[in-house]
Design an enzyme around this catalytic site. Structure first.
Site, PDB file in Angstrom:
ATOM      1  N   VAL A   1      -5.093   2.099   4.776  1.00 52.83           N
ATOM      2  CA  VAL A   1      -6.296   2.462   4.017  1.00 52.83           C
ATOM      3  C   VAL A   1      -5.872   2.682   2.574  1.00 52.83           C
ATOM      4  CG1 VAL A   1      -7.990   4.296   3.675  1.00 52.83           C
ATOM      5  CG2 VAL A   1      -7.551   3.452   5.968  1.00 52.83           C
ATOM      6  N   GLY A   2      -6.628   2.118   1.652  1.00 53.50           N
ATOM      7  CA  GLY A   2      -6.312   2.269   0.233  1.00 53.50           C
ATOM      8  C   GLY A   2      -7.086   3.418  -0.390  1.00 53.50           C
TER       9      GLY A   2
ATOM     10  N   THR B   1     -11.108  -0.109  -8.997  1.00 54.02           N
ATOM     11  CA  THR B   1     -10.722  -1.287  -8.222  1.00 54.02           C
ATOM     12  C   THR B   1      -9.271  -1.581  -8.587  1.00 54.02           C
ATOM     13  OG1 THR B   1     -11.480  -2.834  -9.926  1.00 54.02           O
ATOM     14  CG2 THR B   1     -13.065  -2.277  -8.211  1.00 54.02           C
ATOM     15  N   GLY B   2      -8.567  -2.251  -7.678  1.00 51.84           N
ATOM     16  CA  GLY B   2      -7.173  -2.602  -7.963  1.00 51.84           C
ATOM     17  C   GLY B   2      -6.233  -1.988  -6.946  1.00 51.84           C
TER      18      GLY B   2
ATOM     19  N   THR C   1     -12.567  -5.363  -4.166  1.00 55.57           N
ATOM     20  CA  THR C   1     -13.316  -4.103  -4.107  1.00 55.57           C
ATOM     21  C   THR C   1     -14.499  -4.198  -5.045  1.00 55.57           C
ATOM     22  OG1 THR C   1     -11.207  -2.943  -3.816  1.00 55.57           O
ATOM     23  CG2 THR C   1     -13.067  -1.584  -4.433  1.00 55.57           C
TER      24      THR C   1
ATOM     25  N   GLY D   1      -4.717   0.184  -4.660  1.00 53.87           N
ATOM     26  CA  GLY D   1      -5.095   1.437  -4.016  1.00 53.87           C
ATOM     27  C   GLY D   1      -3.950   2.428  -3.949  1.00 53.87           C
TER      28      GLY D   1
HETATM   29  N1  GLY Z   1      -8.549  -0.812  -4.183  1.00 52.91           N
HETATM   30  C1  GLY Z   1      -8.662  -1.343  -2.904  1.00 52.91           C
HETATM   31  C2  GLY Z   1      -7.532  -1.101  -2.036  1.00 52.91           C
HETATM   32  O1  GLY Z   1      -6.410  -0.990  -2.503  1.00 52.91           O
HETATM   33  O2  GLY Z   1      -7.717  -1.034  -0.838  1.00 52.91           O
END
Ligand code: GLY
Length: 402
Positions: free
Chosen positions: A269-270, A291-292, A240, A294
């Protein structure tokens, strides 16, 4: 063989079993925030991003300096990795879902107009950050998903293209062949023996790794890409980029874009396209993104939580630490599970104060790669994030036997 089996296993296992984390007291860990971050006086304009935005900050900063719009500046950063076929975290070249299809998510918020746009599960369109912005500008909606979002993109002049690069396709096939009963060599193939024990949990890891390497060679994955391909097959990564910007008029914007989690179930979907989780901008307060993991961030509405914390007077560092502690609380501070969670927050306050804050110092077994925030406020730099816990997170899923 370029990959050292012994080295790979020992680094992965070291991260999985390091006793350092098992004895850490939670109060000691929380004391990490006392260290502080970014002590330099706040400056504007300023643009901050995840480390993978570093190469694109100059143009974004120059745009801010020239009086440009903050969301235009942010989009200059995040479209860099989206357009790069060698960046497997977002856009073109992003890692695909379990069916070999790249599905992208993004959202953005424009502070001055207090408007937002988002897209989720989009196929065949590489610049989903720009698409989210078009949803924001040209519809009465905030979020479009899946096929509808793709058709909207084409109607708005975006080009459909295959986002799965040759390297990505081979990596996906490697995952498929080593995780499916029916892909890869069958009984009549000379390589049929490579399937023996393929699904046994108790299988010796050296043997399993040897089979994955053999499959990688047979698929023609080049020696320089083999190690990272094998790692991503065993430990599916997320990828991300988030970026926030502030100009000298005090205007803010933010955007987060991703290809999500490698080998995900189609339609997963995150946090990245969710306003309030992957990104949140409040023109009165600041802008934050993530980021990380989700799934973990959705449950604490990370970016919105951070902005509300800023509103109540917490510093950027404290605001993000509090969001991380909510994730910790969701697991009753059980570090046996938290060690598999990777989370990074990026926070920019309206006065230019900022922080990069992470649950752990770095990713899984990639000990040599600490989490970083990229910053440009006239001086471009990468700074290590301040982490709640010392050491790296552990790769998921756990490896049970060496
Ligand atoms: N942070 C990105 C996801 O988990 O999709």
């Amino acid at each position: 063989m370029s990959l050292s089996r012994r080295g790979f296993i020992s680094s992965a296992l070291a991260a999985s079993v390091s006793p350092k984390f098992c004895h850490l007291e939670i109060d000691q860990a929380f004391a990490a925030e006392e260290k502080g971050h970014s002590p330099t006086p706040a400056k504007t304009p300023i643009v901050i991003s995840a480390g993978n935005g570093y190469n694109y900050l100059d143009e974004a900063y120059e745009l801010l300096r020239a009086g440009g719009d903050t969301l235009d500046s942010v989009l200059k950063v995040v479209t860099g990795p989206e357009n790069d076929p060698n960046d497997q975290s977002v856009g073109l070249g992003g890692r695909p879902n379990e069916e070999g299809v790249v599905e992208l998510d993004a959202c953005c918020m424009h502070g001055p107009t207090r408007s937002a746009g988002a897209v989720g599960g989009v196929r065949n369109i590489k610049n989903v950050s720009l698409l989210a912005n078009v949803v924001r500008q040209h519809t009465g909606h905030v979020m479009l998903v899946g096929e509808g979002a793709e058709r909207f993109a084409v109607a708005e002049g975006f080009r459909r293209e295959n986002l799965l690069t040759e390297a990505g396709r081979k990596e996906w096939l490697l995952w498929k062949e080593t995780h499916s009963d029916w892909w890869g060599p069958g009984l009549s193939s000379p390589s049929w023996r490579s399937r023996l024990g393929a699904r046994r949990q108790s299988e010796d890891w050296s043997e399993r790794l040897r089979r994955i390497e053999e499959a990688a060679v047979n698929l023609g994955i080049s020696p320089e890409l083999r190690s990272s391909a094998i790692r991503s097959v065993i430990f599916p990564p997320t990828g991300t980029i988030h970026c926030s910007a502030l100009n000298t008029n005090g205007e803010l914007s933010g955007c987060t874009t991703t290809s999500g989690l490698a080998w995900k179930i189609p339609g997963r979907v995150g946090d990245s396209p969710l306003i309030g989780a992957g990104c949140y901008t409040d023109q009165d307060i600041g802008s934050a993104g993530a980021t990380g993991s989700g799934e973990e961030n959705i449950k604490v509405s990370g970016a919105h939580t951070i902005i509300e914390n800023l509103r109540h007077g917490l510093s950027p560092l404290e605001a993000a630490m509090d969001a991380l502690k909510r994730i910790v609380r969701n697991y009753s501070a059980d570090r046996d599970r938290l060690k598999y969670v990777d989370m990074v927050y990026y926070v920019l306050r309206k006065d230019g104060a900022y922080a990069g804050v992470s649950l752990w110092e770095g990713y899984g077994s990639a000990r040599e790669k600490p989490h970083q925030i990229a910053v440009h406020d006239g001086r471009k730099r990468l700074e290590k994030t301040v982490s709640l816990f010392p050491g790296p997170s552990h790769d998921w899923p756990p490896i049970f036997s060496p």
